[in-house]
Design an enzyme around this catalytic site. Structure first.
Site, PDB file in Angstrom:
ATOM      1  N   GLY A 145       0.818  -1.214   0.000  1.00 25.76           N
ATOM      2  CA  GLY A 145       0.000   0.000   0.000  1.00 25.76           C
ATOM      3  C   GLY A 145       0.852   1.264   0.000  1.00 25.76           C
TER       4      GLY A 145
ATOM      5  N   THR B 144      -5.785   1.536  13.178  1.00 23.02           N
ATOM      6  CA  THR B 144      -6.435   2.844  13.315  1.00 23.02           C
ATOM      7  C   THR B 144      -7.119   3.009  14.661  1.00 23.02           C
ATOM      8  OG1 THR B 144      -8.298   4.149  12.453  1.00 23.02           O
ATOM      9  CG2 THR B 144      -8.416   1.792  12.091  1.00 23.02           C
ATOM     10  N   ASP B 145      -7.297   4.252  15.085  1.00 25.31           N
ATOM     11  CA  ASP B 145      -8.053   4.518  16.324  1.00 25.31           C
ATOM     12  C   ASP B 145      -9.511   4.111  16.189  1.00 25.31           C
ATOM     13  OD1 ASP B 145      -8.944   6.595  14.655  1.00 25.31           O
ATOM     14  OD2 ASP B 145      -8.346   8.219  16.008  1.00 25.31           O
ATOM     15  N   GLU B 146      -9.989   3.913  14.940  1.00 30.52           N
ATOM     16  CA  GLU B 146     -11.406   3.572  14.757  1.00 30.52           C
ATOM     17  C   GLU B 146     -11.745   2.200  15.331  1.00 30.52           C
ATOM     18  OE1 GLU B 146     -13.421   4.665  11.299  1.00 30.52           O
ATOM     19  OE2 GLU B 146     -12.219   6.463  10.973  1.00 30.52           O
TER      20      GLU B 146
ATOM     21  N   TYR C  57     -15.491  -0.641   7.658  1.00 26.66           N
ATOM     22  CA  TYR C  57     -14.052  -0.326   7.575  1.00 26.66           C
ATOM     23  C   TYR C  57     -13.360  -0.652   8.889  1.00 26.66           C
ATOM     24  CZ  TYR C  57      -9.857   2.515   8.186  1.00 26.66           C
ATOM     25  OH  TYR C  57      -8.581   2.930   8.495  1.00 26.66           O
TER      26      TYR C  57
ATOM     27  N   ALA D 211     -14.332  -2.467  11.376  1.00 21.13           N
ATOM     28  CA  ALA D 211     -14.406  -3.891  11.744  1.00 21.13           C
ATOM     29  C   ALA D 211     -13.356  -4.685  10.969  1.00 21.13           C
ATOM     30  CB  ALA D 211     -15.808  -4.429  11.466  1.00 21.13           C
TER      31      ALA D 211
ATOM     32  N   LYS E  85     -10.506  -3.501   9.888  1.00 26.47           N
ATOM     33  CA  LYS E  85      -9.203  -3.157  10.461  1.00 26.47           C
ATOM     34  C   LYS E  85      -8.996  -3.915  11.789  1.00 26.47           C
ATOM     35  CE  LYS E  85      -6.551  -0.752   9.127  1.00 26.47           C
ATOM     36  NZ  LYS E  85      -5.456  -1.010   8.131  1.00 26.47           N
TER      37      LYS E  85
ATOM     38  N   LYS F   1     -11.587  12.439   1.337  1.00 25.65           N
ATOM     39  CA  LYS F   1     -11.583  12.616   2.793  1.00 25.65           C
ATOM     40  C   LYS F   1     -11.874  14.071   3.166  1.00 25.65           C
ATOM     41  CE  LYS F   1     -10.293   8.270   3.070  1.00 25.65           C
ATOM     42  NZ  LYS F   1      -8.985   7.849   2.653  1.00 25.65           N
TER      43      LYS F   1
ATOM     44  N   PRO G 213     -24.277   7.053   8.507  1.00 26.19           N
ATOM     45  CA  PRO G 213     -24.872   6.061   9.416  1.00 26.19           C
ATOM     46  C   PRO G 213     -23.821   5.540  10.399  1.00 26.19           C
ATOM     47  CG  PRO G 213     -25.350   5.519   7.111  1.00 26.19           C
ATOM     48  CD  PRO G 213     -24.359   6.652   7.098  1.00 26.19           C
TER      49      PRO G 213
HETATM   50  P1  NAD Z   1      -5.062   5.121   1.042  1.00 25.72           P
HETATM   51  O1  NAD Z   1      -6.430   4.678   0.660  1.00 25.72           O
HETATM   52  O2  NAD Z   1      -4.592   6.459   0.638  1.00 25.72           O
HETATM   53  O3  NAD Z   1      -3.985   4.079   0.483  1.00 25.72           O
HETATM   54  C1  NAD Z   1      -4.192   2.699   0.497  1.00 25.72           C
HETATM   55  C2  NAD Z   1      -3.221   2.078  -0.505  1.00 25.72           C
HETATM   56  O4  NAD Z   1      -3.379   0.657  -0.458  1.00 25.72           O
HETATM   57  C3  NAD Z   1      -3.470   2.508  -1.949  1.00 25.72           C
HETATM   58  O5  NAD Z   1      -2.253   2.804  -2.575  1.00 25.72           O
HETATM   59  C4  NAD Z   1      -4.118   1.281  -2.578  1.00 25.72           C
HETATM   60  O6  NAD Z   1      -3.858   1.161  -3.966  1.00 25.72           O
HETATM   61  C5  NAD Z   1      -3.458   0.168  -1.787  1.00 25.72           C
HETATM   62  N1  NAD Z   1      -4.242  -1.075  -1.752  1.00 25.72           N
HETATM   63  C6  NAD Z   1      -5.563  -1.214  -1.487  1.00 25.72           C
HETATM   64  N2  NAD Z   1      -5.905  -2.516  -1.543  1.00 25.72           N
HETATM   65  C7  NAD Z   1      -4.769  -3.207  -1.820  1.00 25.72           C
HETATM   66  C8  NAD Z   1      -4.472  -4.585  -1.993  1.00 25.72           C
HETATM   67  N3  NAD Z   1      -5.422  -5.524  -1.888  1.00 25.72           N
HETATM   68  N4  NAD Z   1      -3.202  -4.948  -2.275  1.00 25.72           N
HETATM   69  C9  NAD Z   1      -2.225  -4.005  -2.393  1.00 25.72           C
HETATM   70  N5  NAD Z   1      -2.448  -2.689  -2.265  1.00 25.72           N
HETATM   71  C10 NAD Z   1      -3.708  -2.298  -1.966  1.00 25.72           C
HETATM   72  O7  NAD Z   1      -4.964   4.916   2.609  1.00 25.72           O
HETATM   73  P2  NAD Z   1      -4.143   5.730   3.704  1.00 25.72           P
HETATM   74  O8  NAD Z   1      -4.981   6.837   4.201  1.00 25.72           O
HETATM   75  O9  NAD Z   1      -2.785   5.996   3.197  1.00 25.72           O
HETATM   76  O10 NAD Z   1      -4.089   4.631   4.854  1.00 25.72           O
HETATM   77  C11 NAD Z   1      -3.017   3.695   4.899  1.00 25.72           C
HETATM   78  C12 NAD Z   1      -3.237   2.761   6.074  1.00 25.72           C
HETATM   79  O11 NAD Z   1      -3.303   3.529   7.276  1.00 25.72           O
HETATM   80  C13 NAD Z   1      -4.538   1.979   6.001  1.00 25.72           C
HETATM   81  O12 NAD Z   1      -4.282   0.680   6.483  1.00 25.72           O
HETATM   82  C14 NAD Z   1      -5.481   2.726   6.941  1.00 25.72           C
HETATM   83  O13 NAD Z   1      -6.419   1.859   7.503  1.00 25.72           O
HETATM   84  C15 NAD Z   1      -4.491   3.219   7.972  1.00 25.72           C
HETATM   85  N6  NAD Z   1      -4.862   4.464   8.678  1.00 25.72           N
HETATM   86  C16 NAD Z   1      -5.216   5.568   7.969  1.00 25.72           C
HETATM   87  C17 NAD Z   1      -5.499   6.758   8.652  1.00 25.72           C
HETATM   88  C18 NAD Z   1      -5.908   8.015   7.915  1.00 25.72           C
HETATM   89  O14 NAD Z   1      -6.372   8.961   8.565  1.00 25.72           O
HETATM   90  N7  NAD Z   1      -5.745   8.101   6.600  1.00 25.72           N
HETATM   91  C19 NAD Z   1      -5.427   6.786  10.049  1.00 25.72           C
HETATM   92  C20 NAD Z   1      -5.073   5.618  10.736  1.00 25.72           C
HETATM   93  C21 NAD Z   1      -4.770   4.457  10.039  1.00 25.72           C
HETATM   94  O1  DAU Z   2      -9.438   7.973  12.626  1.00 25.52           O
HETATM   95  C1  DAU Z   2      -8.618   7.370  11.685  1.00 25.52           C
HETATM   96  C2  DAU Z   2      -9.378   7.232  10.398  1.00 25.52           C
HETATM   97  O2  DAU Z   2      -9.493   8.544   9.864  1.00 25.52           O
HETATM   98  C3  DAU Z   2      -8.713   6.297   9.398  1.00 25.52           C
HETATM   99  O3  DAU Z   2      -8.657   5.010   9.932  1.00 25.52           O
HETATM  100  C4  DAU Z   2      -9.468   6.314   8.069  1.00 25.52           C
HETATM  101  O4  DAU Z   2      -8.779   5.536   7.109  1.00 25.52           O
HETATM  102  C5  DAU Z   2      -9.561   7.745   7.586  1.00 25.52           C
HETATM  103  O5  DAU Z   2     -10.316   7.815   6.393  1.00 25.52           O
HETATM  104  C6  DAU Z   2     -10.193   8.633   8.646  1.00 25.52           C
HETATM  105  O6  DAU Z   2     -11.577   8.267   8.856  1.00 25.52           O
HETATM  106  P1  DAU Z   2     -12.716   9.371   9.113  1.00 25.52           P
HETATM  107  O7  DAU Z   2     -14.022   8.783   8.790  1.00 25.52           O
HETATM  108  O8  DAU Z   2     -12.561  10.014  10.441  1.00 25.52           O
HETATM  109  O9  DAU Z   2     -12.237  10.455   7.999  1.00 25.52           O
HETATM  110  P2  DAU Z   2     -13.088  11.315   6.948  1.00 25.52           P
HETATM  111  O10 DAU Z   2     -12.133  12.281   6.330  1.00 25.52           O
HETATM  112  O11 DAU Z   2     -13.891  10.457   6.043  1.00 25.52           O
HETATM  113  O12 DAU Z   2     -14.088  12.107   7.891  1.00 25.52           O
HETATM  114  C7  DAU Z   2     -13.601  12.955   8.926  1.00 25.52           C
HETATM  115  C8  DAU Z   2     -14.804  13.538   9.629  1.00 25.52           C
HETATM  116  O13 DAU Z   2     -15.484  14.424   8.721  1.00 25.52           O
HETATM  117  C9  DAU Z   2     -15.829  12.505  10.046  1.00 25.52           C
HETATM  118  O14 DAU Z   2     -16.421  12.907  11.279  1.00 25.52           O
HETATM  119  C10 DAU Z   2     -16.877  12.566   8.939  1.00 25.52           C
HETATM  120  C11 DAU Z   2     -16.832  14.026   8.503  1.00 25.52           C
HETATM  121  N1  DAU Z   2     -17.152  14.245   7.070  1.00 25.52           N
HETATM  122  C12 DAU Z   2     -16.439  13.553   6.148  1.00 25.52           C
HETATM  123  C13 DAU Z   2     -16.711  13.701   4.810  1.00 25.52           C
HETATM  124  C14 DAU Z   2     -15.936  12.922   3.761  1.00 25.52           C
HETATM  125  C15 DAU Z   2     -18.126  15.158   6.706  1.00 25.52           C
HETATM  126  O15 DAU Z   2     -18.745  15.819   7.559  1.00 25.52           O
HETATM  127  N2  DAU Z   2     -18.394  15.302   5.376  1.00 25.52           N
HETATM  128  C16 DAU Z   2     -17.748  14.609   4.407  1.00 25.52           C
HETATM  129  O16 DAU Z   2     -18.064  14.766   3.213  1.00 25.52           O
END
Ligand code: NAD
Ligand code: DAU
Length: 379
Positions: free
Chosen positions: A14, A144-146, A168, A170, A172, A207, A292
């Protein structure tokens, strides 16, 4: 066991996504001899352009290989794991809203994919016992903290029970529990990080922060879910990637480490801050139907990671301003990310919500006019 450090050979799954690509860019830019193979399926969220700075630098490019493939495919995974000192698994479907629309891919990558990686590491661990390699690869599972679910008060500690509430989260939780079970059962060298909401350059525009910044740049509506008072704890991507590297090097096998941002903010306040930085009006915001099962608050205790010697470096105000400026300066990048299935996804996720919000606002406006007209007649 010796954890991988400078000069290590790493498999980063990834690594073409948001956080994974930051990890790869930052590690290779240290020029400490580390070699990295990225295995990435290049889904809609993966983007080779995220690794362009590495590919443009001959010294870094010589220590870097990108393989397009699926972590759930044992034939793709096994030979790569056989050749490395460590595996860092970022690969996942990462967007909560998409998991609510279509959970299947979340389970395939988040559960089956993690299982395939663990089996490959298990085989290498067995080869150590057979005297075929000196050390087994360490696997760091990025979680993730989720997984803690919604935390109304206080701070989640690593020993707290998991209570994920979206498909998502669940998936993780399942992935990291599986990883923990391979440590307990087969003695695999596994470490787990639980990161909080991450922001920064190269963040996919689905996001919150990048969606609202790019919509605001286009003077398009900003769909804020529910009352907008949900709290997220913001962590700069370079701090998240740095913490993962730190745990990879110094974390104890079998342990979980929270990676908090220590900057909790209600969504409404984030939106106000980014609109102020862009010089755009609050009237772009639409209060739309809530997600939801929307988790109200995440908050983690970071004592364990701090005791391991990690401290975040980026102050939120600086990180947010630089991130917004990055999106302003990299329009071609985010327009490309908003191609492919983007139009269909946006329509499915937002068209109905935005239409109902407009309808509600019009009905409320008409009600106000009728009310004042009635009051005018009554008086
Ligand atoms: P992202 O969606 O930007 O990147 C995910 C990457 O994984 C992409 O490059 C995608 O092509 C690749 N991928 C997806 N399915 C795959 C598969 N089956 N085989 C190989 N590659 C695959 O995600 P991100 O925001 O960079 O998150 C990275 C990791 O961190 C994830 O595991 C996510 O759960 C975790 N995480 C994200 C956040 C956040 O806020 N973004 C916070 C905490 C944890
Ligand atoms: O907490 C860590 C997680 O943070 C990661 O594990 C996830 O991969 C990452 O996507 C992120 O999840 P969230 O659901 O918190 O992020 P998102 O950016 O989707 O949403 C952030 C907050 O904003 C959440 O309370 C939902 C709200 N939101 C999001 C979108 C996309 C809106 O109000 N409107 C929107 O259109």
């Amino acid at each position: 066991m010796t954890a991988p450090g400078a000069g290590a050979r790493l498999l980063v799954t990834g690594g073409a996504g948001f956080i994974g690509s930051c990890f790869v860019r930052d590690l290779l830019a240290r020029r400490d001899g580390t070699r990295i193979v990225v295995l990435d399926k290049l889904t809609y969220a993966g983007n080779r352009a995220n690794l362009a700075p590495v590919e443009a630098d001959p010294e870094q490019a010589a220590r870097f290989t990108l393989v397009q493939g699926d972590i759930a495919d044992p034939a793709a995974v096994a030979p790569l794991v056989a050749d490395v000192d460590g595996v860092v698994n970022f690969a996942a479907e990462s967007h909560v809203d998409r998991s609510i629309l279509d959970p299947a891919a979340f389970l395939r990558t988040g559960v089956d994919g993690v299982y395939v990686l663990l089996e490959a590491v298990r085989r290498e661990t067995d080869r150590v016992a057979a005297g075929e390699r000196p050390l087994a690869p360490r696997l760091l599972q990025v979680s993730t903290d989720e997984v803690y679910g919604s935390v109304e008060t206080g701070f989640s500690r690593e020993s707290d029970p998991l209570a994920p509430r979206s498909p998502y989260a669940a998936a993780k939780a399942a992935g990291e529990l599986l990883a923990g079970s391979y440590h307990a059962t087969y003695g695999l060298d596994v470490v787990i990080t639980r990161g909080s909401n991450t922001y920064g350059p190269y963040h996919h525009p689905e996001k919150l922060i990048p969606l609202f910044v790019t919509n605001a740049l286009d003077d398009q509506p900003l769909p804020l879910y529910g009352d907008g008072m949900q709290v997220r704890d913001w962590l700069h991507v370079s701090d998240h990637a740095g913490a993962i590297d730190h745990v990879l090097r110094f974390g104890a096998a079998g342990e979980v480490y929270n990676v908090p941002g220590s900057h909790p903010v209600p969504n409404r306040d984030i939106v106000a801050q980014l609109l102020a930085h862009l010089g755009k009006p609050w009237s772009l915001v639409r209060h739309v139907e809530d997600r939801p099962g929307h988790d109200r608050r995440y908050a983690m205790d970071g004592t364990k990671l701090a005791a391991l010697g990690w401290t975040n470096r980026v102050a939120f105000a600086d990180g947010l301003a630089a991130t917004i400026d990055w999106f302003r300066a990299n329009e071609a990048w985010w327009r490309t990310a908003r191609s492919g299935d983007w139009g269909a996804y946006y329509e499915r996720q937002y068209a109905g919500r935005l239409a109902r919000a407009e309808h509600g606002a019009r009905a409320e406006g008409a009600g106000r006019v009728a009310g004042s007209a009635r009051r005018g007649t009554e008086s």
